[in-house]
Scaffold this motif. Structure first.
Motif, short mmCIF file in Angstrom:
data_model
loop_
_atom_site.label_atom_id
_atom_site.label_comp_id
_atom_site.label_asym_id
_atom_site.label_seq_id
_atom_site.Cartn_x
_atom_site.Cartn_y
_atom_site.Cartn_z
N TYR A 1 40.76 33.43 47.87
CA TYR A 1 41.89 33.30 46.97
C TYR A 1 42.10 31.87 46.47
O TYR A 1 42.11 31.62 45.26
N ILE B 1 50.20 30.97 37.79
CA ILE B 1 49.82 32.16 38.55
C ILE B 1 49.71 31.82 40.03
O ILE B 1 50.22 32.57 40.89
N VAL C 1 52.31 33.09 43.75
CA VAL C 1 52.07 33.52 45.13
C VAL C 1 52.98 32.74 46.08
O VAL C 1 53.60 33.32 46.98
N VAL D 1 48.96 39.22 42.71
CA VAL D 1 49.71 38.01 43.06
C VAL D 1 50.95 38.39 43.87
O VAL D 1 51.25 37.77 44.90
#
Length: 162
Positions: A5, A27, A31, A82
């Protein structure tokens, strides 16, 4: 986590979707924001599930998020993995830290937590290298599938520890 990731997801966004650094950063920040919110709700979640079950759920969510990523064809659809990944992260990291703290005798707790932190740093160091090897064999999608596979392994290990 750090190979699949944190290292290769931004590369996927930039190389395959032509995303700007700003979009990639937003983006990736998503998370963290979702993880922070989830962590703030962990007291309520612990009332519903045991810590071990929360950890198992987080590994399933990590797996799901990582499996989805290679199949996404439009940038806006990345909000799905996400959110899933952020929830998993917001549950797993505090629970893992709590397990480490509970396992250590009080007089050795600081040493134990220091070793725990070092273990995380080893993962940060080896993850990108190992997933780089995976990519060289199976392409960038392979890094996400391998990360999902490792999450499944952790899920199975959680059952073995019961």
């Amino acid at each position: 986590l750090f190979g699949s990731y944190m290292t290769f997801f931004p590369l996927l966004l930039g190389n395959s979707f032509g995303s700007s650094s700003l979009i990639i950063g937003l983006i990736m920040a998503g998370v963290s924001l979702i993880a922070a919110f989830t962590s703030s709700q962990l007291g309520k979640i612990i009332k519903l599930f045991s810590k071990k079950n929360i950890l198992k759920i987080s590994f399933i969510l990590y797996t799901l998020a990582l499996l989805i990523i290679p199949f996404i064809s439009q940038l806006w659809l990345f909000f799905i993995p996400v959110v899933i990944f952020g929830i998993a992260h917001g549950m797993s990291i505090p629970i893992i830290q709590a397990f480490f703290a509970e396992a250590a005798p009080l007089k050795y707790r600081a040493t134990f937590m220091s070793v725990s932190g070092m273990t995380f740093r080893v993962g940060q160091t080896l993850g990108p290298f190992l997933m780089g090897l995976v990519i060289s064999i199976w392409g960038i999608g392979g890094a996400f599938f391998a990360g999902a596979g490792l999450s499944i392994v952790m899920f199975v290990i959680m059952f073995m520890l019961e």
